[in-house]
Design a protein around this motif. Structure first.
Motif, PDB file in Angstrom:
ATOM      1  N   ARG A  74      60.224 -23.438  22.318  1.00  0.00           N
ATOM      2  CA  ARG A  74      60.279 -24.846  22.128  1.00  0.00           C
ATOM      3  C   ARG A  74      59.012 -25.367  21.991  1.00  0.00           C
ATOM      4  O   ARG A  74      58.441 -25.625  22.936  1.00  0.00           O
ATOM      5  CB  ARG A  74      61.081 -25.765  23.091  1.00  0.00           C
ATOM      6  CG  ARG A  74      61.368 -26.990  22.129  1.00  0.00           C
ATOM      7  CD  ARG A  74      62.442 -27.820  23.249  1.00  0.00           C
ATOM      8  NE  ARG A  74      61.694 -28.451  24.293  1.00  0.00           N
ATOM      9  CZ  ARG A  74      62.036 -29.707  24.900  1.00  0.00           C
ATOM     10  NH1 ARG A  74      63.324 -30.224  24.346  1.00  0.00           N
ATOM     11  NH2 ARG A  74      61.479 -30.246  25.661  1.00  0.00           N
ATOM     12  N   ILE A  81      62.044 -33.885   9.480  1.00  0.00           N
ATOM     13  CA  ILE A  81      63.005 -35.072  10.219  1.00  0.00           C
ATOM     14  C   ILE A  81      62.876 -36.491   9.634  1.00  0.00           C
ATOM     15  O   ILE A  81      61.715 -36.739   9.752  1.00  0.00           O
ATOM     16  CB  ILE A  81      63.187 -34.920  11.673  1.00  0.00           C
ATOM     17  CG1 ILE A  81      64.305 -35.612  12.035  1.00  0.00           C
ATOM     18  CG2 ILE A  81      62.100 -35.160  12.364  1.00  0.00           C
ATOM     19  CD1 ILE A  81      64.796 -35.332  13.646  1.00  0.00           C
ATOM     20  N   GLY A 135      66.081 -40.085  12.145  1.00  0.00           N
ATOM     21  CA  GLY A 135      66.768 -38.788  12.911  1.00  0.00           C
ATOM     22  C   GLY A 135      67.706 -38.196  12.099  1.00  0.00           C
ATOM     23  O   GLY A 135      68.451 -37.361  12.365  1.00  0.00           O
ATOM     24  N   ARG A 137      67.669 -33.886   8.401  1.00  0.00           N
ATOM     25  CA  ARG A 137      66.797 -32.878   8.785  1.00  0.00           C
ATOM     26  C   ARG A 137      66.849 -31.673   7.614  1.00  0.00           C
ATOM     27  O   ARG A 137      67.865 -31.562   7.034  1.00  0.00           O
ATOM     28  CB  ARG A 137      67.165 -32.277  10.012  1.00  0.00           C
ATOM     29  CG  ARG A 137      67.742 -33.274  11.045  1.00  0.00           C
ATOM     30  CD  ARG A 137      68.084 -32.576  12.238  1.00  0.00           C
ATOM     31  NE  ARG A 137      68.536 -33.662  13.251  1.00  0.00           N
ATOM     32  CZ  ARG A 137      68.781 -33.124  14.627  1.00  0.00           C
ATOM     33  NH1 ARG A 137      68.510 -32.144  15.186  1.00  0.00           N
ATOM     34  NH2 ARG A 137      69.111 -34.302  15.357  1.00  0.00           N
ATOM     35  N   THR A 169      65.503 -25.531  15.004  1.00  0.00           N
ATOM     36  CA  THR A 169      66.301 -27.077  14.921  1.00  0.00           C
ATOM     37  C   THR A 169      65.085 -27.936  15.148  1.00  0.00           C
ATOM     38  O   THR A 169      64.171 -27.847  16.438  1.00  0.00           O
ATOM     39  CB  THR A 169      67.280 -27.181  15.746  1.00  0.00           C
ATOM     40  OG1 THR A 169      68.294 -26.311  15.749  1.00  0.00           O
ATOM     41  CG2 THR A 169      67.888 -28.440  15.907  1.00  0.00           C
ATOM     42  N   SER A 221      63.855 -31.878  16.161  1.00  0.00           N
ATOM     43  CA  SER A 221      64.570 -33.095  16.774  1.00  0.00           C
ATOM     44  C   SER A 221      63.617 -33.885  17.070  1.00  0.00           C
ATOM     45  O   SER A 221      62.316 -33.573  17.099  1.00  0.00           O
ATOM     46  CB  SER A 221      65.199 -32.854  18.103  1.00  0.00           C
ATOM     47  OG  SER A 221      64.628 -32.114  18.992  1.00  0.00           O
ATOM     48  N   ARG A 222      63.829 -35.267  17.572  1.00  0.00           N
ATOM     49  CA  ARG A 222      62.642 -36.328  17.846  1.00  0.00           C
ATOM     50  C   ARG A 222      63.369 -37.045  19.117  1.00  0.00           C
ATOM     51  O   ARG A 222      64.524 -37.368  19.243  1.00  0.00           O
ATOM     52  CB  ARG A 222      62.391 -36.909  16.600  1.00  0.00           C
ATOM     53  CG  ARG A 222      63.376 -37.800  15.969  1.00  0.00           C
ATOM     54  CD  ARG A 222      63.101 -38.360  14.836  1.00  0.00           C
ATOM     55  NE  ARG A 222      61.837 -39.037  14.983  1.00  0.00           N
ATOM     56  CZ  ARG A 222      60.936 -39.528  14.044  1.00  0.00           C
ATOM     57  NH1 ARG A 222      61.008 -38.965  12.673  1.00  0.00           N
ATOM     58  NH2 ARG A 222      59.924 -40.278  13.956  1.00  0.00           N
ATOM     59  N   ASP A 223      62.464 -37.565  19.933  1.00  0.00           N
ATOM     60  CA  ASP A 223      62.579 -38.505  20.816  1.00  0.00           C
ATOM     61  C   ASP A 223      61.691 -39.726  20.612  1.00  0.00           C
ATOM     62  O   ASP A 223      60.357 -39.615  21.057  1.00  0.00           O
ATOM     63  CB  ASP A 223      62.513 -37.833  22.443  1.00  0.00           C
ATOM     64  CG  ASP A 223      62.807 -38.597  23.498  1.00  0.00           C
ATOM     65  OD1 ASP A 223      62.853 -39.903  23.213  1.00  0.00           O
ATOM     66  OD2 ASP A 223      63.158 -38.361  24.650  1.00  0.00           O
ATOM     67  N   VAL A 229      58.170 -35.079  18.967  1.00  0.00           N
ATOM     68  CA  VAL A 229      59.094 -34.245  18.082  1.00  0.00           C
ATOM     69  C   VAL A 229      59.016 -32.840  18.542  1.00  0.00           C
ATOM     70  O   VAL A 229      57.981 -32.363  18.975  1.00  0.00           O
ATOM     71  CB  VAL A 229      58.508 -34.247  16.337  1.00  0.00           C
ATOM     72  CG1 VAL A 229      59.370 -33.524  15.698  1.00  0.00           C
ATOM     73  CG2 VAL A 229      58.635 -35.726  16.000  1.00  0.00           C
ATOM     74  N   TYR A 230      60.198 -32.201  18.333  1.00  0.00           N
ATOM     75  CA  TYR A 230      60.448 -30.856  18.959  1.00  0.00           C
ATOM     76  C   TYR A 230      60.692 -29.754  18.002  1.00  0.00           C
ATOM     77  O   TYR A 230      61.321 -30.246  16.812  1.00  0.00           O
ATOM     78  CB  TYR A 230      61.598 -30.762  20.131  1.00  0.00           C
ATOM     79  CG  TYR A 230      61.404 -31.721  21.215  1.00  0.00           C
ATOM     80  CD1 TYR A 230      61.687 -33.101  21.246  1.00  0.00           C
ATOM     81  CD2 TYR A 230      60.361 -31.428  22.248  1.00  0.00           C
ATOM     82  CE1 TYR A 230      61.598 -34.217  22.167  1.00  0.00           C
ATOM     83  CE2 TYR A 230      60.126 -32.340  23.169  1.00  0.00           C
ATOM     84  CZ  TYR A 230      60.604 -33.575  23.229  1.00  0.00           C
ATOM     85  OH  TYR A 230      60.608 -34.459  24.318  1.00  0.00           O
ATOM     86  N   GLN A 270      62.933 -26.356  18.212  1.00  0.00           N
ATOM     87  CA  GLN A 270      63.615 -25.336  18.844  1.00  0.00           C
ATOM     88  C   GLN A 270      63.477 -24.109  17.888  1.00  0.00           C
ATOM     89  O   GLN A 270      64.139 -24.100  16.814  1.00  0.00           O
ATOM     90  CB  GLN A 270      64.930 -25.675  19.265  1.00  0.00           C
ATOM     91  CG  GLN A 270      65.498 -24.566  20.117  1.00  0.00           C
ATOM     92  CD  GLN A 270      65.058 -24.239  21.363  1.00  0.00           C
ATOM     93  OE1 GLN A 270      64.600 -25.252  22.293  1.00  0.00           O
ATOM     94  NE2 GLN A 270      64.943 -22.908  21.724  1.00  0.00           N
TER      95      GLN A 270
END
Length: 115
Positions: A19, A51, A55, A58, A69, A71-73, A79-80, A82
């Motif tokens: 990740r 993304i 969010g 994608r 995959t 994703s974001r926080d 941002v990630y 995986q």
């Protein structure tokens, strides 16, 4: 000064997972699209995943669809990516980018997948 700082790269065997994280400093990216790109040895930099600021949307390169995959926080301004079922051809330096025209870039993190 705006900075994107990637982390999480490393050496992994075929079929393994990693990740990646991309932390943003100096500016909030909550309204901006964010993405991941990669540069494999001897090849040009290529898009991996993106993304939207919300969010909601994608999108992925065909080569990683179903395995990676994004994703974001936005609370963490991070941002990630995986990455599962990794293959040797995923070996590359992975870069985080942000902004509507990918104006901002990180310095990259190395991912090496051994066969």
């Amino acid at each position: 000064q705006v900075q994107l700082v990637e982390s999480g790269g490393g050496l992994v065997q075929t079929g393994g997972s990693l990740r990646l994280s991309c932390a943003a400093y100096g500016r909030t990216f909550s309204s901006d699209r964010m993405g991941w790109f990669r540069r494999a040895p001897g090849k040009e930099r290529a898009f991996v995943a993106g993304i939207t600021g919300s969010g909601i949307s994608r999108w992925y390169a065909d080569s990683v669809l179903g395995r990676f995959t994004i994703s974001r926080d936005d609370v963490k301004n991070t941002v990630y990516l995986q990455m599962n079922s990794l293959k040797p051809e995923d070996t590359a330096v992975y870069y985080c980018a942000g902004g509507d025209r990918w104006h901002y870039w990180g310095q990259g993190t190395q991912v090496t997948v051994s066969s």
